[in-house]
Design a protein around this motif. Structure first.
Motif, PDB file in Angstrom:
ATOM      1  N   TYR A   1       3.797   3.178   6.362  1.00 61.12           N
ATOM      2  CA  TYR A   1       3.868   2.035   5.657  1.00 61.12           C
ATOM      3  C   TYR A   1       5.229   0.606   6.088  1.00 61.12           C
ATOM      4  O   TYR A   1       5.735   1.521   7.486  1.00 61.12           O
ATOM      5  CB  TYR A   1       5.321   2.989   4.412  1.00 61.12           C
ATOM      6  CG  TYR A   1       4.043   3.874   3.703  1.00 61.12           C
ATOM      7  CD1 TYR A   1       4.137   5.330   4.148  1.00 61.12           C
ATOM      8  CD2 TYR A   1       2.933   3.157   2.647  1.00 61.12           C
ATOM      9  CE1 TYR A   1       2.678   6.226   3.359  1.00 61.12           C
ATOM     10  CE2 TYR A   1       2.286   4.294   1.541  1.00 61.12           C
ATOM     11  CZ  TYR A   1       2.356   5.683   2.241  1.00 61.12           C
ATOM     12  OH  TYR A   1       1.937   6.671   1.482  1.00 61.12           O
TER      13      TYR A   1
ATOM     14  N   GLY B   1      11.035  -1.682   3.515  1.00 66.27           N
ATOM     15  CA  GLY B   1      12.281  -2.937   3.673  1.00 66.27           C
ATOM     16  C   GLY B   1      13.179  -2.526   2.862  1.00 66.27           C
ATOM     17  O   GLY B   1      13.543  -1.364   2.275  1.00 66.27           O
TER      18      GLY B   1
ATOM     19  N   PHE C   1      13.471  -5.595   6.261  1.00 65.12           N
ATOM     20  CA  PHE C   1      11.753  -5.831   6.285  1.00 65.12           C
ATOM     21  C   PHE C   1      11.523  -5.654   8.132  1.00 65.12           C
ATOM     22  O   PHE C   1      11.741  -5.712   8.526  1.00 65.12           O
ATOM     23  CB  PHE C   1      11.356  -7.409   6.190  1.00 65.12           C
ATOM     24  CG  PHE C   1      12.801  -7.408   4.316  1.00 65.12           C
ATOM     25  CD1 PHE C   1      13.668  -9.047   5.114  1.00 65.12           C
ATOM     26  CD2 PHE C   1      12.296  -6.893   3.439  1.00 65.12           C
ATOM     27  CE1 PHE C   1      14.025  -9.335   4.420  1.00 65.12           C
ATOM     28  CE2 PHE C   1      13.463  -7.660   2.514  1.00 65.12           C
ATOM     29  CZ  PHE C   1      14.332  -8.785   3.550  1.00 65.12           C
TER      30      PHE C   1
ATOM     31  N   SER D   1       4.443  -6.975   7.976  1.00 66.76           N
ATOM     32  CA  SER D   1       3.070  -6.833   7.545  1.00 66.76           C
ATOM     33  C   SER D   1       1.737  -6.103   9.287  1.00 66.76           C
ATOM     34  O   SER D   1       1.161  -5.071   9.137  1.00 66.76           O
ATOM     35  CB  SER D   1       2.091  -6.427   6.452  1.00 66.76           C
ATOM     36  OG  SER D   1       1.536  -8.046   6.975  1.00 66.76           O
TER      37      SER D   1
ATOM     38  N   ARG E   1       6.459  -1.193   0.670  1.00 70.02           N
ATOM     39  CA  ARG E   1       6.191  -2.491   0.475  1.00 70.02           C
ATOM     40  C   ARG E   1       4.323  -2.282  -0.233  1.00 70.02           C
ATOM     41  O   ARG E   1       3.446  -1.437   0.331  1.00 70.02           O
ATOM     42  CB  ARG E   1       5.482  -3.359   1.354  1.00 70.02           C
ATOM     43  CG  ARG E   1       4.881  -4.304   0.933  1.00 70.02           C
ATOM     44  CD  ARG E   1       5.535  -5.923   2.046  1.00 70.02           C
ATOM     45  NE  ARG E   1       4.551  -7.418   1.307  1.00 70.02           N
ATOM     46  CZ  ARG E   1       4.036  -8.111   2.363  1.00 70.02           C
ATOM     47  NH1 ARG E   1       4.385  -8.140   3.527  1.00 70.02           N
ATOM     48  NH2 ARG E   1       3.733  -9.009   1.727  1.00 70.02           N
TER      49      ARG E   1
ATOM     50  N   TYR F   1       0.701  -7.776  -0.865  1.00 65.34           N
ATOM     51  CA  TYR F   1       0.825  -8.143   0.826  1.00 65.34           C
ATOM     52  C   TYR F   1       0.077  -9.350   0.569  1.00 65.34           C
ATOM     53  O   TYR F   1      -1.161  -9.584   1.529  1.00 65.34           O
ATOM     54  CB  TYR F   1      -0.297  -7.098   1.927  1.00 65.34           C
ATOM     55  CG  TYR F   1       0.490  -5.725   1.848  1.00 65.34           C
ATOM     56  CD1 TYR F   1       0.269  -4.889   1.516  1.00 65.34           C
ATOM     57  CD2 TYR F   1       1.207  -5.764   2.851  1.00 65.34           C
ATOM     58  CE1 TYR F   1       1.164  -3.394   1.897  1.00 65.34           C
ATOM     59  CE2 TYR F   1       1.792  -4.194   3.827  1.00 65.34           C
ATOM     60  CZ  TYR F   1       1.673  -3.621   2.544  1.00 65.34           C
ATOM     61  OH  TYR F   1       2.584  -2.268   3.092  1.00 65.34           O
TER      62      TYR F   1
ATOM     63  N   SER G   1       7.568 -10.753   3.588  1.00 60.76           N
ATOM     64  CA  SER G   1       8.000 -10.543   2.436  1.00 60.76           C
ATOM     65  C   SER G   1       9.611 -10.078   2.154  1.00 60.76           C
ATOM     66  O   SER G   1       9.752  -9.079   2.474  1.00 60.76           O
ATOM     67  CB  SER G   1       7.045  -9.929   1.350  1.00 60.76           C
ATOM     68  OG  SER G   1       8.070  -9.677   0.112  1.00 60.76           O
ATOM     69  N   GLN G   2      10.099 -10.936   1.580  1.00 59.63           N
ATOM     70  CA  GLN G   2      12.017  -9.923   1.183  1.00 59.63           C
ATOM     71  C   GLN G   2      11.993  -9.945  -0.174  1.00 59.63           C
ATOM     72  O   GLN G   2      12.906  -9.909  -0.774  1.00 59.63           O
ATOM     73  CB  GLN G   2      12.519 -11.381   1.322  1.00 59.63           C
ATOM     74  CG  GLN G   2      12.416 -11.428   2.874  1.00 59.63           C
ATOM     75  CD  GLN G   2      13.636 -13.116   3.368  1.00 59.63           C
ATOM     76  OE1 GLN G   2      14.936 -12.386   3.053  1.00 59.63           O
ATOM     77  NE2 GLN G   2      13.195 -13.586   4.782  1.00 59.63           N
TER      78      GLN G   2
ATOM     79  N   ASP H   1       7.067  -7.440  -4.495  1.00 59.42           N
ATOM     80  CA  ASP H   1       6.567  -6.357  -3.829  1.00 59.42           C
ATOM     81  C   ASP H   1       6.766  -5.798  -2.824  1.00 59.42           C
ATOM     82  O   ASP H   1       5.762  -4.917  -1.989  1.00 59.42           O
ATOM     83  CB  ASP H   1       6.352  -7.876  -2.676  1.00 59.42           C
ATOM     84  CG  ASP H   1       5.934  -8.971  -2.880  1.00 59.42           C
ATOM     85  OD1 ASP H   1       5.451 -10.196  -1.874  1.00 59.42           O
ATOM     86  OD2 ASP H   1       5.047  -9.510  -3.590  1.00 59.42           O
ATOM     87  N   TYR H   2       7.423  -4.638  -3.706  1.00 58.06           N
ATOM     88  CA  TYR H   2       7.445  -4.017  -3.410  1.00 58.06           C
ATOM     89  C   TYR H   2       7.940  -2.077  -3.723  1.00 58.06           C
ATOM     90  O   TYR H   2       8.561  -2.522  -5.029  1.00 58.06           O
ATOM     91  CB  TYR H   2       9.620  -3.631  -2.742  1.00 58.06           C
ATOM     92  CG  TYR H   2       8.966  -4.114  -1.352  1.00 58.06           C
ATOM     93  CD1 TYR H   2       9.055  -5.728  -0.921  1.00 58.06           C
ATOM     94  CD2 TYR H   2       8.774  -3.649   0.637  1.00 58.06           C
ATOM     95  CE1 TYR H   2       9.099  -6.098   0.060  1.00 58.06           C
ATOM     96  CE2 TYR H   2       8.952  -4.701   1.748  1.00 58.06           C
ATOM     97  CZ  TYR H   2       9.205  -5.985   1.487  1.00 58.06           C
ATOM     98  OH  TYR H   2       9.382  -6.147   2.616  1.00 58.06           O
TER      99      TYR H   2
END
Length: 125
Positions: A31, A34, A49, A52, A98, A101, A106-107, A111-112
């Motif tokens: 995975y 973050g 982070f 991906s 995450r 995607y 991504s911060q 998205d997490y």
């Protein structure tokens, strides 16, 4: 799928802490991870982070040069080394996986997922 952050504590300004993120029942190396934090009365914000595409690491501007994220896949653990801590770093720190995607980076906490219990970091001045 559950994560557990640990290693927080009380430290003086300028001090260091190392946070750990451990997984229960699954392999973290499958995975993208973050690190996030949330201070009282504030929204959760991203700290560190992995991209991906290649797993390379990037940081929020507020911690760049002071925090270092790393992995030990043999221990199934992700770390966040925090140096030169400031009072504004005081927050509950979380790790997360995450799950969306749309971009390589991504911060955004949205998205997490698989947020486990966080660990409190308090930096005194």
């Amino acid at each position: 799928v559950q994560l557990q952050a640990s290693g927080g504590g009380l430290v003086q300004s300028g001090g260091s802490l190392r946070l750990s993120c451990a997984a229960s029942g699954f392999r973290l190396d499958y995975y993208v991870i973050g690190w996030f934090r949330q201070a009282p009365g504030k929204e959760r914000e991203g700290v560190s982070f992995e991209r991906s595409s290649d797993g390379s690491i990037y940081y929020a501007d507020s911690v760049k040069g002071r925090f270092t994220m790393s992995r030990d896949n043999a221990k199934n653990t992700v770390y966040l080394q925090m140096n030169s801590l400031k009072p504004e770093d005081t927050a509950v720190y979380y790790c997360a996986i995450r799950i969306y995607y749309s971009d390589d980076e991504s911060q955004s906490p949205a998205d997490y997922g698989s947020w486990g219990k966080g660990t409190q970091v308090t930096v005194s001045s």
